[in-house]
Design an enzyme around this catalytic site. Structure first.
Site, PDB file in Angstrom:
ATOM      1  N   ARG A  66       0.800  -1.224   0.000  1.00 49.56           N
ATOM      2  CA  ARG A  66       0.000   0.000   0.000  1.00 49.56           C
ATOM      3  C   ARG A  66       0.832   1.272   0.000  1.00 49.56           C
ATOM      4  O   ARG A  66       0.564   2.193  -0.775  1.00 49.56           O
ATOM      5  CB  ARG A  66      -0.878   0.068   1.257  1.00 49.56           C
ATOM      6  CG  ARG A  66      -2.170  -0.630   1.150  1.00 49.56           C
ATOM      7  CD  ARG A  66      -2.544  -1.171   2.511  1.00 49.56           C
ATOM      8  NE  ARG A  66      -1.656  -2.278   2.808  1.00 49.56           N
ATOM      9  CZ  ARG A  66      -1.933  -3.530   2.491  1.00 49.56           C
ATOM     10  NH1 ARG A  66      -3.061  -3.843   1.952  1.00 49.56           N
ATOM     11  NH2 ARG A  66      -1.072  -4.500   2.739  1.00 49.56           N
ATOM     12  N   THR A  67       1.815   1.340   0.890  1.00 49.62           N
ATOM     13  CA  THR A  67       2.564   2.596   1.002  1.00 49.62           C
ATOM     14  C   THR A  67       3.305   2.855  -0.306  1.00 49.62           C
ATOM     15  O   THR A  67       3.277   3.965  -0.848  1.00 49.62           O
ATOM     16  CB  THR A  67       3.537   2.529   2.194  1.00 49.62           C
ATOM     17  OG1 THR A  67       2.781   2.179   3.353  1.00 49.62           O
ATOM     18  CG2 THR A  67       4.208   3.857   2.428  1.00 49.62           C
ATOM     19  N   LYS A 104      27.818  -4.314  -3.141  1.00 46.25           N
ATOM     20  CA  LYS A 104      29.267  -4.199  -3.389  1.00 46.25           C
ATOM     21  C   LYS A 104      29.957  -3.510  -2.226  1.00 46.25           C
ATOM     22  O   LYS A 104      31.124  -3.182  -2.296  1.00 46.25           O
ATOM     23  CB  LYS A 104      29.505  -3.383  -4.658  1.00 46.25           C
ATOM     24  CG  LYS A 104      28.946  -3.985  -5.920  1.00 46.25           C
ATOM     25  CD  LYS A 104      29.413  -3.139  -7.101  1.00 46.25           C
ATOM     26  CE  LYS A 104      28.596  -3.386  -8.339  1.00 46.25           C
ATOM     27  NZ  LYS A 104      28.784  -2.308  -9.322  1.00 46.25           N
ATOM     28  N   ARG A 152      11.604   3.744   2.658  1.00 48.64           N
ATOM     29  CA  ARG A 152      11.205   2.873   3.778  1.00 48.64           C
ATOM     30  C   ARG A 152      12.436   2.056   4.117  1.00 48.64           C
ATOM     31  O   ARG A 152      13.058   1.460   3.231  1.00 48.64           O
ATOM     32  CB  ARG A 152      10.062   1.963   3.352  1.00 48.64           C
ATOM     33  CG  ARG A 152       9.816   0.850   4.338  1.00 48.64           C
ATOM     34  CD  ARG A 152       8.553   0.099   4.048  1.00 48.64           C
ATOM     35  NE  ARG A 152       7.388   0.876   4.450  1.00 48.64           N
ATOM     36  CZ  ARG A 152       6.170   0.350   4.631  1.00 48.64           C
ATOM     37  NH1 ARG A 152       5.958  -0.927   4.445  1.00 48.64           N
ATOM     38  NH2 ARG A 152       5.157   1.102   5.004  1.00 48.64           N
ATOM     39  N   HIS A 210       5.967   6.406  11.227  1.00 57.82           N
ATOM     40  CA  HIS A 210       5.389   6.271   9.882  1.00 57.82           C
ATOM     41  C   HIS A 210       4.518   7.528   9.686  1.00 57.82           C
ATOM     42  O   HIS A 210       3.288   7.461   9.696  1.00 57.82           O
ATOM     43  CB  HIS A 210       4.554   4.992   9.838  1.00 57.82           C
ATOM     44  CG  HIS A 210       4.241   4.486   8.470  1.00 57.82           C
ATOM     45  ND1 HIS A 210       4.394   5.257   7.325  1.00 57.82           N
ATOM     46  CD2 HIS A 210       3.770   3.283   8.053  1.00 57.82           C
ATOM     47  CE1 HIS A 210       4.031   4.528   6.269  1.00 57.82           C
ATOM     48  NE2 HIS A 210       3.650   3.328   6.687  1.00 57.82           N
TER      49      HIS A 210
HETATM   50  C1  NCD Z   1       2.151  -0.711   8.234  1.00 58.68           C
HETATM   51  C2  NCD Z   1       3.647  -0.600   8.248  1.00 58.68           C
HETATM   52  O1  NCD Z   1       4.333  -0.985   7.311  1.00 58.68           O
HETATM   53  O2  NCD Z   1       4.120  -0.111   9.255  1.00 58.68           O
HETATM   54  N1  NCD Z   1       1.569  -0.879   6.971  1.00 58.68           N
HETATM   55  C3  NCD Z   1       1.456   0.170   6.115  1.00 58.68           C
HETATM   56  O3  NCD Z   1       2.351   0.978   5.947  1.00 58.68           O
HETATM   57  N2  NCD Z   1       0.295   0.300   5.468  1.00 58.68           N
HETATM   58  C4  NCD Z   1       1.635  -1.656   9.250  1.00 58.68           C
HETATM   59  C5  NCD Z   1       2.073  -3.081   9.221  1.00 58.68           C
HETATM   60  O4  NCD Z   1       2.891  -3.490   8.411  1.00 58.68           O
HETATM   61  O5  NCD Z   1       1.566  -3.814  10.059  1.00 58.68           O
END
Ligand code: NCD
Length: 369
Positions: free
Chosen positions: A87-88, A116, A137, A170
Site C-alpha cells: 500500500r505505502t 558491493k 522505507r 510512519h
Molecule cells: C504498516 C507498516 O508498514 O508499518 N503498513 C502500512 O504501511 N500500510 C503496518 C504493518 O505493516 O503492520
C-alpha cells in the site's frame, strides 16, 4: 539548503531531541523533509486536509486529472523501499502519477550497489544526483533522518519522505489516518472530543506511534491503548501525551472498551522485529474484531487498520459501512499527493485552478438553471 542543518555534525544532530529537529526538517512551518510526526501542527493538518479534498475534486474530471499531471511534471522521484510494502509503495507511486512526477524504484538491496559494499549514505547521495525527491522505507530507525542529514550536507538537498522507519515512525500513514478520521466524523461533530481505541502490538507498531502523537492536536481526544502486557505503547510516546495533557489509559482488555470507542485502530503483530530473546505469536486472538462485535459498536464508529491484516478483523466486517480500512488505502494516495504539492510549493496553482473551475461551474449553472 537549510543553513541551520549544516551547523550540526551527525553526532551533534543525533543528540538533539525531536522538537529541536523539527525546524531543521521544516521550511518555516511547513515540512520539507517529512520524517517525524512532530513536524505537523494543527494548521498544517488543516491545510493538508483542504488540499487533499481539492485534489480529489479536481481529479474527478478528465481535464482536471490532466491539469494535475502538469503540476510536478518537471520532477522525478526515487522510491527506495528496503522493507516489504504494498500500500505505502503503491500509494506513493500513484500519488506521483497523479501529479506527473516520474518515478524510479529500488526495492531490493541485492540489486543496488549496497551489495558491493556501498554505504546507505552514498546510495542516498547517488539517488539525489538523479531525482528531486527520495521516498524511503528502511528497517533502520534513524535512516530517513540520516538521509536528510547527508543530503543537507551535499549540493542537492532534495526532500526525503519517510515511508516507514523500523519500529519508530510512519508519519505519512498518520497523515492519511487523520484524514480518514476527519472525513469519517464530518457529520458527527469532527474528530475533537472523540475516543480512539488502539489495539494490538502497540510497542512496535510505527503507525500507532505516529498517529498517537498527532491526535494530541485535536482537543479533547481520548486514547485507549489496548495491548497484551508485553506489547504496550512505549514510554517515549506516553511521555509526549502526558506533557500535552492528553487523556489516555492503558489496558490489557479490548472487548470491554468497544462500546465507548468512536474509532478502533487495529494493528497486526510486528513479529518481523522479533529477536532471539523476544519471540511473539503470529496474532493476538483477544485483540481482534469478529462479526458479532459489530453489534457492540457505535453507529458512527470508524474501524481502521493500516493493513496488512492477519486475523485482527474478520473479513465479514469488510462490507459494514463502519469499515474504513479500504478507504484508508485510497486516502493514502490523495494525502500523499497533497503532501507533495505542499512540499514543492504548488498549492496556489492547485487552489487557483479549483477556484476558476468552481466559478465556471457556477456561471454555467446560472446560465442553465
Ligand atoms: C504498516 C507498516 O508498514 O508499518 N503498513 C502500512 O504501511 N500500510 C503496518 C504493518 O505493516 O503492520
Amino acid at each position: 539548503m537549510n543553513k541551520n542543518f549544516i551547523k550540526y555534525s551527525w553526532e551533534e544532530f543525533e543528540k538533539l531531541n525531536l522538537h529541536q529537529k523539527v525546524p531543521l526538517f521544516n521550511h518555516g512551518q511547513t515540512p520539507y523533509h517529512c520524517l517525524i510526526a512532530q513536524q505537523f501542527d494543527r494548521n498544517f493538518l488543516d491545510h493538508l486536509y483542504h488540499i487533499t479534498n481539492v485534489i480529489r475534486a479536481i481529479s474527478k474530471s478528465k481535464v482536471g486529472a490532466l491539469f494535475l499531471q502538469t503540476i510536478l511534471s518537471d520532477k522525478r522521484a526515487m522510491l527506495y523501499f528496503m522493507q516489504p510494502s504494498t500500500r505505502t509503495y503503491l500509494s506513493f507511486k500513484t500519488a506521483c502519477q497523479i501529479l506527473g512526477i516520474q518515478t524510479s524504484d529500488v526495492r531490493d538491496s541485492s540489486i543496488s550497489s549496497e551489495v558491493k559494499g556501498e554505504s546507505s549514505e552514498d546510495t542516498i547521495r547517488t539517488f539525489s544526483s538523479y531525482v528531486d525527491m527520495i521516498i524511503m522505507r528502511h528497517p533502520g530507525e534513524g535512516m530517513a533522518e540520516k538521509a536528510a542529514w547527508v543530503l543537507e550536507h551535499s549540493e542537492r538537498p532534495v526532500p526525503v519522505l519517510n515511508a516507514g522507519s523500523g519500529k519508530d515512525q510512519h508519519p505519512t500513514q498518520a497523515l492519511l489516518d487523520i484524514y480518514t478520521l476527519r472525513r469519517s466524523f464530518e457529520n458527527f461533530g469532527g474528530l475533537q472530543g472523540k475516543t480512539v481505541l488502539m489495539a494490538g502490538d502497540l510497542m512496535r507498531g510505527r503507525t500507532v506511534r505516529s498517529l498517537a502523537q498527532i491526535l494530541t492536536l485535536f482537543e479533547g481526544v481520548k486514547i485507549i491503548f489496548s495491548s497484551p502486557e508485553n506489547f504496550k505503547m512505549k514510554q517515549d510516546v506516553l511521555n509526549i501525551l502526558r506533557t500535552q495533557n492528553v487523556n489516555f489509559i492503558e489496558t490489557s482488555e479490548f472487548k470491554k472498551y468497544l462500546p465507548e470507542a468512536d474509532a478502533i485502530y487495529m494493528t497486526r503483530v510486528q513479529n518481523e522485529h522479533d529477536t532471539d530473546s523476544f519471540k511473539s505469536e503470529q496474532s493476538f486472538p483477544d485483540f481482534s474484531l469478529n462479526f458479532d462485535d459489530l453489534s457492540k459498536l457505535k453507529e458512527h464508529c470508524a474501524i481502521m487498520h493500516p493493513l496488512p491484516r492477519r486475523q485482527e478483523i474478520d473479513p465479514k466486517i469488510d462490507n459494514d459501512p463502519r469499515a474504513k480500512y479500504w478507504r484508508q488505502e485510497r486516502n493514502g494516495m490523495w494525502t500523499r499527493a497533497a503532501l507533495m504539492v505542499i512540499i514543492f510549493g504548488k498549492c496556489n496553482e492547485v487552489l487557483n485552478y479549483w477556484s476558476d473551475i468552481s466559478k465556471q461551474v457556477n456561471h454555467t449553472a446560472k446560465a442553465n438553471p
